[in-house]
Design a protein around this motif. Structure first.
Motif, mmCIF file in Angstrom:
data_model
loop_
_atom_site.group_PDB
_atom_site.id
_atom_site.type_symbol
_atom_site.label_atom_id
_atom_site.label_comp_id
_atom_site.label_asym_id
_atom_site.label_seq_id
_atom_site.Cartn_x
_atom_site.Cartn_y
_atom_site.Cartn_z
ATOM 1 N N ARG A 157 -28.932 -60.619 -30.729
ATOM 2 C CA ARG A 157 -28.661 -59.816 -29.520
ATOM 3 C C ARG A 157 -29.928 -59.732 -28.656
ATOM 4 O O ARG A 157 -29.893 -59.982 -27.457
ATOM 5 C CB ARG A 157 -28.172 -58.422 -29.919
ATOM 6 C CG ARG A 157 -27.708 -57.631 -28.700
ATOM 7 C CD ARG A 157 -27.462 -56.170 -29.002
ATOM 8 N NE ARG A 157 -26.219 -55.920 -29.714
ATOM 9 C CZ ARG A 157 -26.125 -55.294 -30.875
ATOM 10 N NH1 ARG A 157 -27.219 -54.866 -31.471
ATOM 11 N NH2 ARG A 157 -24.961 -55.075 -31.425
ATOM 12 N N LEU A 183 -30.813 -63.319 -27.170
ATOM 13 C CA LEU A 183 -29.955 -63.874 -26.115
ATOM 14 C C LEU A 183 -29.863 -62.949 -24.902
ATOM 15 O O LEU A 183 -29.362 -63.356 -23.856
ATOM 16 C CB LEU A 183 -28.551 -64.180 -26.666
ATOM 17 C CG LEU A 183 -28.495 -65.314 -27.708
ATOM 18 C CD1 LEU A 183 -27.068 -65.598 -28.129
ATOM 19 C CD2 LEU A 183 -29.145 -66.606 -27.193
ATOM 20 N N SER A 184 -30.366 -61.714 -25.035
ATOM 21 C CA SER A 184 -30.364 -60.802 -23.874
ATOM 22 C C SER A 184 -31.633 -60.960 -23.052
ATOM 23 O O SER A 184 -31.710 -60.479 -21.919
ATOM 24 C CB SER A 184 -30.262 -59.339 -24.317
ATOM 25 O OG SER A 184 -29.205 -59.188 -25.216
ATOM 26 N N ARG A 222 -33.748 -66.946 -22.786
ATOM 27 C CA ARG A 222 -32.923 -66.738 -23.980
ATOM 28 C C ARG A 222 -33.556 -67.494 -25.144
ATOM 29 O O ARG A 222 -34.010 -68.624 -24.970
ATOM 30 C CB ARG A 222 -31.525 -67.297 -23.732
ATOM 31 C CG ARG A 222 -30.714 -66.401 -22.828
ATOM 32 C CD ARG A 222 -29.419 -67.068 -22.498
ATOM 33 N NE ARG A 222 -28.533 -66.114 -21.857
ATOM 34 C CZ ARG A 222 -27.454 -66.449 -21.180
ATOM 35 N NH1 ARG A 222 -27.104 -67.712 -21.064
ATOM 36 N NH2 ARG A 222 -26.704 -65.528 -20.635
ATOM 37 N N ASN A 229 -18.336 -69.834 -22.108
ATOM 38 C CA ASN A 229 -18.526 -68.500 -22.683
ATOM 39 C C ASN A 229 -18.555 -68.632 -24.193
ATOM 40 O O ASN A 229 -17.745 -69.358 -24.765
ATOM 41 C CB ASN A 229 -17.349 -67.577 -22.324
ATOM 42 C CG ASN A 229 -17.490 -67.046 -20.912
ATOM 43 O OD1 ASN A 229 -18.595 -66.737 -20.468
ATOM 44 N ND2 ASN A 229 -16.380 -66.964 -20.207
ATOM 45 N N ASN A 260 -18.368 -66.323 -27.697
ATOM 46 C CA ASN A 260 -18.114 -64.975 -28.217
ATOM 47 C C ASN A 260 -18.963 -64.717 -29.460
ATOM 48 O O ASN A 260 -18.982 -65.534 -30.388
ATOM 49 C CB ASN A 260 -16.626 -64.796 -28.535
ATOM 50 C CG ASN A 260 -16.362 -63.371 -29.000
ATOM 51 O OD1 ASN A 260 -16.259 -63.093 -30.193
ATOM 52 N ND2 ASN A 260 -16.332 -62.441 -28.050
ATOM 53 N N MET A 304 -21.430 -58.348 -30.142
ATOM 54 C CA MET A 304 -22.237 -58.493 -28.924
ATOM 55 C C MET A 304 -21.354 -58.780 -27.712
ATOM 56 O O MET A 304 -21.719 -58.484 -26.580
ATOM 57 C CB MET A 304 -23.237 -59.639 -29.148
ATOM 58 C CG MET A 304 -24.258 -59.787 -28.056
ATOM 59 S SD MET A 304 -25.429 -61.104 -28.433
ATOM 60 C CE MET A 304 -26.170 -61.273 -26.818
ATOM 61 N N ASP A 360 -19.011 -61.420 -25.110
ATOM 62 C CA ASP A 360 -19.106 -62.780 -24.576
ATOM 63 C C ASP A 360 -20.468 -63.004 -23.930
ATOM 64 O O ASP A 360 -20.975 -62.139 -23.213
ATOM 65 C CB ASP A 360 -18.022 -63.000 -23.512
ATOM 66 C CG ASP A 360 -16.708 -63.424 -24.161
ATOM 67 O OD1 ASP A 360 -16.665 -63.480 -25.422
ATOM 68 O OD2 ASP A 360 -15.747 -63.697 -23.429
ATOM 69 N N VAL A 361 -21.041 -64.171 -24.197
ATOM 70 C CA VAL A 361 -22.294 -64.554 -23.546
ATOM 71 C C VAL A 361 -21.965 -65.750 -22.658
ATOM 72 O O VAL A 361 -21.426 -66.754 -23.135
ATOM 73 C CB VAL A 361 -23.368 -64.943 -24.589
ATOM 74 C CG1 VAL A 361 -24.680 -65.293 -23.892
ATOM 75 C CG2 VAL A 361 -23.595 -63.803 -25.577
#
Ligand code: SAH
Ligand code: AVI
Length: 310
Positions: free
Chosen positions: A12, A15-16, A20, A251, A253, A257, A259-260
């Protein structure tokens, strides 16, 4: 295998952020360790061959200086090159020596330890499955110890985490213990980049495997084939930067967290691999509380082994 809650919080956070990124320890499930082993045999990947040649030449000297009763190795992997040190230890101590490999890749470590026990009757081996970035306990062992961190794995850490990691080794060291560090040396950019862009695409598979590990650990929906392998040498920072680049808009999943979203060309930084020289390695050791005693390198200046103590 990997702790799910820790993986989720690290994925988390990674990737936030910008850029990234994912922690490179997640390359190493059993498949990742096998792929790394394959990398070490590729014609383009010079570091393992160069370090093995150095150990063949210098293991007897290293053991005669450190006189270890115990070898403690961080990120031991297959322990293949380590056998050169173990052979010299056993020659110097026929009554018995102790080996403690530490690695996060549980299944791979267990099978390489089973193999070692079959090969080395007089060696006492204690496998420690642990994240060497976290606090872990070593079993009681005879002194003095040689603490080894080979394969240029230290290169996978930025300067401050590298200092913290070696400081944690230094804090564990008792009087009479030594530390042996393997570092890949700065050299021609083309030669370095070739080592991380092999013609058979094994490094690309290794890179994409991090997404399989996240899928297995978190039930995420990464399709590794939708990400392209990219590895370039940053000459200013003296490091390889390895990324996975999204081929298209998509996207992914990640349960816990959500969808990224990735646009075409969006990248995830998966690994850094710093290259050292004598001065930057000495500086890293001294910032970690250690003093360089011996610096061994090959004539072509490919790789170095630094022997240090407190
Ligand atoms: N020393 C071996 C393997 C190097 S590959 C060699 O020189 O060939 C890096 C090794 O470090 C892998 O076995 C991997 O599982 C281990 N590793 C990476 N990050 C780790 C971490 N945070 N904690 C423990 N082991 C780790
Ligand atoms: C384990 N580590 C030192 C290797 C390196 O060269 O940085 C991992 C690797 N990544 C791509 N190829 C090999």
């Amino acid at each position: 295998m990997f702790d799910r809650a820790l993986m989720l919080s690290e994925v988390r956070a990674g990737l936030s952020g910008h850029p990234r990124q994912l922690p490179s320890k997640y390359f190493y499930d059993e498949r990742g360790s096998q792929l790394f082993d394959e990398i070490t045999r590729l014609p383009e990947y010079y570091p393992t061959r160069a370090e093995r040649a150095l150990l063949q030449q210098r293991a007897a000297t290293i053991i005669s200086i450190a006189k270890p009763a115990t070898l403690i190795e961080l990120g031991a992997g297959s322990s293949d090159k380590t056998r050169l040190l173990l052979d010299e230890m056993i020659r110097a101590r026929p009554s018995g020596a102790t080996y403690i490999p530490v690695d996060v890749s549980a299944d791979f470590l267990e099978s390489s330890v089973t193999q070692l026990r079959a090969e080395y009757g007089s060696l006492t081996t204690h496998a420690v499955i642990a994240d060497f970035l976290a606090h872990f306990t070593l079993p009681a062992h005879p002194s003095p110890a040689l603490h080894a961190f080979l394969g240029s794995t230290i290169g996978n850490f930025t300067p401050e985490p590298a200092r913290q990691l070696i400081s944690s080794v230094s804090d564990r060291m008792e009087i009479g213990d030594f530390f042996l560090l393997g570092v890949d040396l700065r050299k021609d950019t083309i030669e370095i980049e070739r080592a991380y862009n092999d013609s058979r695409g094994v490094t690309a598979q290794f890179n994409r495997n991090i997404l399989n590990v996240i899928n297995d650990g978190l039930g995420a929906s990464f399709d590794p084939s939708l990400f392209e392998h990219n590895a370039i040498y940053n000459e200013r920072e003296h490091r390889i930067e390895m990324r996975l680049v999204s081929r298209d808009a998509q996207n992914v999943n990640i349960p816990g967290m959500g969808d990224v979203a990735f646009a075409a060309g969006d990248a995830i930084l998966t690994e850094l691999s710093y290259k050292y020289d004598r001065s930057s390695a000495t500086d890293l050791l001294s910032r970690s509380g250690l003093r360089l005693q011996e610096w061994f390198t090959d004539d072509a200046g490919m790789f170095a082994l630094a022997l240090a103590n407190r």
